[in-house]
Design a protein around this motif. Structure first.
Motif, PDB file in Angstrom:
ATOM      1  N   GLN A   8     -73.244  19.363  12.369  1.00 48.65           N
ATOM      2  CA  GLN A   8     -74.609  20.086  12.849  1.00 48.65           C
ATOM      3  C   GLN A   8     -74.285  21.153  13.628  1.00 48.65           C
ATOM      4  O   GLN A   8     -73.648  20.982  14.490  1.00 48.65           O
ATOM      5  N   LEU A   9     -74.850  22.210  13.270  1.00 47.20           N
ATOM      6  CA  LEU A   9     -74.960  23.475  14.271  1.00 47.20           C
ATOM      7  C   LEU A   9     -76.045  23.264  15.038  1.00 47.20           C
ATOM      8  O   LEU A   9     -77.402  23.328  14.538  1.00 47.20           O
ATOM      9  N   THR A  10     -75.864  23.002  16.321  1.00 48.03           N
ATOM     10  CA  THR A  10     -77.106  22.641  17.196  1.00 48.03           C
ATOM     11  C   THR A  10     -77.743  24.008  17.796  1.00 48.03           C
ATOM     12  O   THR A  10     -78.933  23.798  18.007  1.00 48.03           O
ATOM     13  N   GLY A  11     -77.117  25.139  17.690  1.00 51.18           N
ATOM     14  CA  GLY A  11     -77.821  26.268  18.296  1.00 51.18           C
ATOM     15  C   GLY A  11     -77.701  26.495  19.712  1.00 51.18           C
ATOM     16  O   GLY A  11     -78.111  27.380  20.333  1.00 51.18           O
ATOM     17  N   ASN A  12     -76.627  25.480  20.388  1.00 55.01           N
ATOM     18  CA  ASN A  12     -76.326  25.606  21.936  1.00 55.01           C
ATOM     19  C   ASN A  12     -74.868  26.261  21.845  1.00 55.01           C
ATOM     20  O   ASN A  12     -73.961  25.835  21.361  1.00 55.01           O
ATOM     21  N   ALA A  13     -74.975  27.193  22.638  1.00 56.67           N
ATOM     22  CA  ALA A  13     -73.865  28.028  22.912  1.00 56.67           C
ATOM     23  C   ALA A  13     -72.797  27.327  23.472  1.00 56.67           C
ATOM     24  O   ALA A  13     -71.560  27.630  23.051  1.00 56.67           O
ATOM     25  N   GLU A  14     -72.983  26.354  24.565  1.00 56.99           N
ATOM     26  CA  GLU A  14     -71.831  25.547  25.065  1.00 56.99           C
ATOM     27  C   GLU A  14     -71.529  24.578  24.244  1.00 56.99           C
ATOM     28  O   GLU A  14     -70.566  23.995  24.206  1.00 56.99           O
ATOM     29  N   HIS A  15     -72.185  24.074  23.216  1.00 55.98           N
ATOM     30  CA  HIS A  15     -71.749  22.748  22.457  1.00 55.98           C
ATOM     31  C   HIS A  15     -72.617  23.341  20.883  1.00 55.98           C
ATOM     32  O   HIS A  15     -73.405  22.578  20.434  1.00 55.98           O
ATOM     33  N   PRO A  16     -71.932  24.215  20.210  1.00 56.89           N
ATOM     34  CA  PRO A  16     -72.460  24.681  18.998  1.00 56.89           C
ATOM     35  C   PRO A  16     -72.465  23.807  17.772  1.00 56.89           C
ATOM     36  O   PRO A  16     -73.438  23.790  16.866  1.00 56.89           O
ATOM     37  N   LEU A  17     -71.201  22.928  17.994  1.00 57.84           N
ATOM     38  CA  LEU A  17     -71.021  21.759  16.719  1.00 57.84           C
ATOM     39  C   LEU A  17     -71.136  20.296  17.349  1.00 57.84           C
ATOM     40  O   LEU A  17     -70.770  20.007  18.347  1.00 57.84           O
ATOM     41  N   ASP A  18     -71.736  19.421  16.431  1.00 56.27           N
ATOM     42  CA  ASP A  18     -71.591  17.909  16.515  1.00 56.27           C
ATOM     43  C   ASP A  18     -71.253  17.507  15.269  1.00 56.27           C
ATOM     44  O   ASP A  18     -71.722  18.025  14.101  1.00 56.27           O
ATOM     45  N   TRP A  19     -70.602  16.420  15.080  1.00 56.88           N
ATOM     46  CA  TRP A  19     -70.366  15.975  13.829  1.00 56.88           C
ATOM     47  C   TRP A  19     -70.252  14.206  13.726  1.00 56.88           C
ATOM     48  O   TRP A  19     -69.857  13.882  14.662  1.00 56.88           O
ATOM     49  N   ARG A  20     -70.245  13.986  12.491  1.00 58.82           N
ATOM     50  CA  ARG A  20     -70.068  12.512  12.094  1.00 58.82           C
ATOM     51  C   ARG A  20     -69.367  12.388  11.029  1.00 58.82           C
ATOM     52  O   ARG A  20     -69.325  12.881   9.762  1.00 58.82           O
ATOM     53  N   CYS A  21     -68.657  11.311  10.864  1.00 63.30           N
ATOM     54  CA  CYS A  21     -67.527  10.981   9.654  1.00 63.30           C
ATOM     55  C   CYS A  21     -68.106   9.818   8.759  1.00 63.30           C
ATOM     56  O   CYS A  21     -68.588   8.567   9.816  1.00 63.30           O
ATOM     57  N   GLN A  22     -68.019   9.890   7.717  1.00 66.05           N
ATOM     58  CA  GLN A  22     -68.142   8.852   6.878  1.00 66.05           C
ATOM     59  C   GLN A  22     -67.105   8.283   5.743  1.00 66.05           C
ATOM     60  O   GLN A  22     -66.561   9.265   5.511  1.00 66.05           O
ATOM     61  N   ASP A  23     -66.693   7.281   5.767  1.00 68.33           N
ATOM     62  CA  ASP A  23     -65.725   6.731   4.822  1.00 68.33           C
ATOM     63  C   ASP A  23     -66.084   6.737   3.305  1.00 68.33           C
ATOM     64  O   ASP A  23     -67.516   7.171   3.192  1.00 68.33           O
ATOM     65  N   SER A  24     -65.397   6.120   2.477  1.00 66.90           N
ATOM     66  CA  SER A  24     -65.592   6.164   0.779  1.00 66.90           C
ATOM     67  C   SER A  24     -67.007   5.256   0.882  1.00 66.90           C
ATOM     68  O   SER A  24     -67.397   5.414  -0.535  1.00 66.90           O
ATOM     69  N   THR A  25     -67.194   4.102   1.658  1.00 64.52           N
ATOM     70  CA  THR A  25     -68.539   3.289   1.305  1.00 64.52           C
ATOM     71  C   THR A  25     -69.762   4.105   1.881  1.00 64.52           C
ATOM     72  O   THR A  25     -70.648   3.479   1.597  1.00 64.52           O
ATOM     73  N   GLY A  26     -69.509   5.110   2.743  1.00 70.78           N
ATOM     74  CA  GLY A  26     -70.830   5.756   3.114  1.00 70.78           C
ATOM     75  C   GLY A  26     -70.827   5.231   4.694  1.00 70.78           C
ATOM     76  O   GLY A  26     -71.902   5.759   5.447  1.00 70.78           O
ATOM     77  N   SER A  27     -70.175   4.383   5.091  1.00 74.33           N
ATOM     78  CA  SER A  27     -70.311   3.802   6.436  1.00 74.33           C
ATOM     79  C   SER A  27     -69.971   4.821   7.580  1.00 74.33           C
ATOM     80  O   SER A  27     -68.769   5.423   7.030  1.00 74.33           O
ATOM     81  N   GLY A 111     -75.244  34.399   8.175  1.00 76.50           N
ATOM     82  CA  GLY A 111     -73.724  34.757   8.173  1.00 76.50           C
ATOM     83  C   GLY A 111     -73.258  34.397   9.521  1.00 76.50           C
ATOM     84  O   GLY A 111     -71.980  33.778   9.716  1.00 76.50           O
ATOM     85  N   HIS A 112     -74.019  34.245  10.611  1.00 77.23           N
ATOM     86  CA  HIS A 112     -73.813  33.673  11.944  1.00 77.23           C
ATOM     87  C   HIS A 112     -73.253  32.142  11.736  1.00 77.23           C
ATOM     88  O   HIS A 112     -72.094  31.810  12.480  1.00 77.23           O
ATOM     89  N   TRP A 113     -73.932  31.395  11.121  1.00 75.60           N
ATOM     90  CA  TRP A 113     -73.589  30.092  10.810  1.00 75.60           C
ATOM     91  C   TRP A 113     -72.010  29.850  10.271  1.00 75.60           C
ATOM     92  O   TRP A 113     -71.216  28.911  10.593  1.00 75.60           O
ATOM     93  N   GLU A 114     -71.915  30.853   9.137  1.00 76.72           N
ATOM     94  CA  GLU A 114     -70.726  30.881   8.410  1.00 76.72           C
ATOM     95  C   GLU A 114     -69.473  30.960   9.407  1.00 76.72           C
ATOM     96  O   GLU A 114     -68.528  30.507   9.323  1.00 76.72           O
ATOM     97  N   GLU A 115     -69.739  32.277  10.150  1.00 76.72           N
ATOM     98  CA  GLU A 115     -68.730  32.454  11.204  1.00 76.72           C
ATOM     99  C   GLU A 115     -68.477  31.281  12.263  1.00 76.72           C
ATOM    100  O   GLU A 115     -67.249  31.210  12.788  1.00 76.72           O
ATOM    101  N   THR A 116     -69.621  30.771  12.635  1.00 75.59           N
ATOM    102  CA  THR A 116     -69.248  29.722  13.662  1.00 75.59           C
ATOM    103  C   THR A 116     -68.651  28.267  13.140  1.00 75.59           C
ATOM    104  O   THR A 116     -67.390  27.801  13.398  1.00 75.59           O
ATOM    105  N   LEU A 117     -68.870  28.089  11.670  1.00 72.44           N
ATOM    106  CA  LEU A 117     -68.025  27.066  11.060  1.00 72.44           C
ATOM    107  C   LEU A 117     -66.552  27.536  10.908  1.00 72.44           C
ATOM    108  O   LEU A 117     -65.462  26.718  10.937  1.00 72.44           O
ATOM    109  N   ALA A 118     -66.475  28.636  10.486  1.00 70.49           N
ATOM    110  CA  ALA A 118     -65.035  29.231  10.320  1.00 70.49           C
ATOM    111  C   ALA A 118     -63.987  29.453  11.492  1.00 70.49           C
ATOM    112  O   ALA A 118     -63.066  29.051  11.472  1.00 70.49           O
ATOM    113  N   GLU A 119     -64.913  29.730  12.613  1.00 71.03           N
ATOM    114  CA  GLU A 119     -64.144  29.813  13.935  1.00 71.03           C
ATOM    115  C   GLU A 119     -63.804  28.409  14.177  1.00 71.03           C
ATOM    116  O   GLU A 119     -62.726  28.325  15.188  1.00 71.03           O
TER     117      GLU A 119
END
Length: 400
Positions: A8-27, A111-119
């Motif tokens: 998730q791109l949060t739009g917060n400069a101090e914490h721009p990304l948050d993330w969650r992982c799912q396994d092969s079952t979706g959990s 473009g900004h979101w793409e750059e944030t992910l690439a960084e």
């Protein structure tokens, strides 16, 4: 299913990304400390702020997808406050009623979101408005209120986001809008920690749930089959596209080197083929000059070897084979030039009887001198001019 990483791109400069992982079952499973580490072995999908993305529908008779993409901006121009040239348009799959879902976002933001992910070292497979990751019910609209924002999913490929304080106003406006889609029978509302929006005035029944982890809720319900992705199908991630821009010049140079090498190899092959053809013709000429009674040779080298082998095996019935071969070995290099043409060759009494055709009488003297330098004794029996050249008859024997 392949494990997924939902970012998730949060739009917060101090914490721009948050993330969650799912396994092969979706959990949901524990994620690594950095998104780049968590992405290993996972499909990466990104959720961008829904407040910056407009989703709507258009009805256009165009069936060709490329033409549809060109027509959509002008079909929506009157409904947009920005110049269409500054916006990016993504289209989903056409519905049964002919309506085509469309997502609109400013090019600079994409473009900004793409750059944030690439960084962050991420190569996202697709980017989606965050509200399209909410649970979807055919008879209900889904609302998520968290961190002062309200995200609303009104259809499989439509929704909006706004400040939580303006949720009631936006809901009223959306319900009043007649867009051809069914009016919901209820609202399914998920409330984050400390959220309690004013929804009592809504005409629809409200079903409320508490949500401790809003991103987990969206990660579990993101369905790429219905959500409209902002990146066109077939286009690589921003990081991969950036890598291609970096390596494009090297790739072009490499292609040039490969083509040049291929051309050089072809020219070398052509030259060798021409040289081989010349050598073949020369062998045929030498064979014919040495054995004029043999006719046109098909395999001059092999036939020459056979003839010489027959001479070696002639024994007592003819001249000594070794003496004849010695004379021929000394004669051949001196007559290899194209100015000397053997017209007859005989052997007897330990000497070769050689008849030649040359450009002039000076060439006869030149040949005599070359043979003598090779240790041969040469006697010019006859020499006369004929047809712009000269014919000569020589006796050649070992000078030892």
């Amino acid at each position: 299913m392949r494990p997924r990483l939902i970012v998730q791109l949060t739009g917060n400069a101090e914490h721009p990304l948050d993330w969650r992982c799912q396994d092969s079952t979706g959990s949901l499973v524990a994620a690594a400390e950095t998104p780049a580490e968590a992405a290993r072995g996972h499909r990466v999908m990104a959720l961008v702020p829904g407040t910056d993305v407009l989703t709507t529908r258009v009805h256009l008779p165009v069936r060709n997808r490329q033409r549809l993409l060109r027509a959509v901006p002008w079909a929506l121009e009157d409904r947009l406050s920005e110049d269409v040239d500054t916006l990016h348009f993504a289209v989903g799959e056409r519905g049964r009623d002919g309506g085509v879902p469309v997502a609109v976002v400013a090019r600079r933001l994409l473009g900004h979101w793409e750059e944030t992910l690439a960084e962050a070292g991420l190569a996202a497979e697709q980017l989606y408005p965050d509200y399209l990751a909410l649970p979807w019910h055919k008879d209900a609209w889904t609302v998520l209120v968290s961190d002062g924002l309200a995200r609303v999913r009104t259809a499989a490929a439509r929704g909006f986001a706004c400040d939580a304080g303006n949720l009631a106003l936006f809901l009223e406006s959306a319900l009043a809008e007649d867009d051809g889609e069914a009016t919901p029978e209820r609202l399914v509302v998920y409330l984050g920690a400390g959220e309690d929006p004013e929804l009592a005035a809504q005409p629809l029944p409200v079903e409320c749930h508490r949500c401790e982890d809003p991103l987990a809720l969206m990660a579990l319900h993101l369905d790429p089959r219905s959500a409209v992705g902002l990146r066109p199908a077939g286009v690589g991630s921003g990081r991969l596209a950036g890598h291609w821009r970096i390596w494009r010049a090297a790739a072009v140079l490499l292609a040039g080197v490969v083509l040049a090498d291929a051309a050089n190899n072809w020219l070398t092959y052509y030259h060798l083929e021409a040289t081989a053809a010349d050598q073949q013709a020369e062998m045929e000429r030498i064979f014919h000059d040495s054995f004029p009674d043999a006719g046109t040779p098909l395999y001059p080298r092999r036939q020459m070897e056979n003839r010489l082998q027959a001479l070696r095996g002639s024994g007592d019935d003819g001249p000594p084979a070794e003496a004849l071969l010695t004379l021929l070995q000394r004669l051949a290099p001196a007559t290899a030039g194209r100015e000397v043409r053997l017209t007859s060759l005989g052997y007897g009494g330990g000497a070769l009887d050689v008849e030649i055709s040359v450009p002039g009488l000076q060439a006869v003297e030149g040949l005599k001198r070359r043979l003598e330098e090779r240790g041969l004794e040469v006697e010019v029996r006859s020499a006369d001019n004929a047809g712009g050249g000269a014919n000569a008859r020589l006796d050649v024997r070992d000078g030892a």
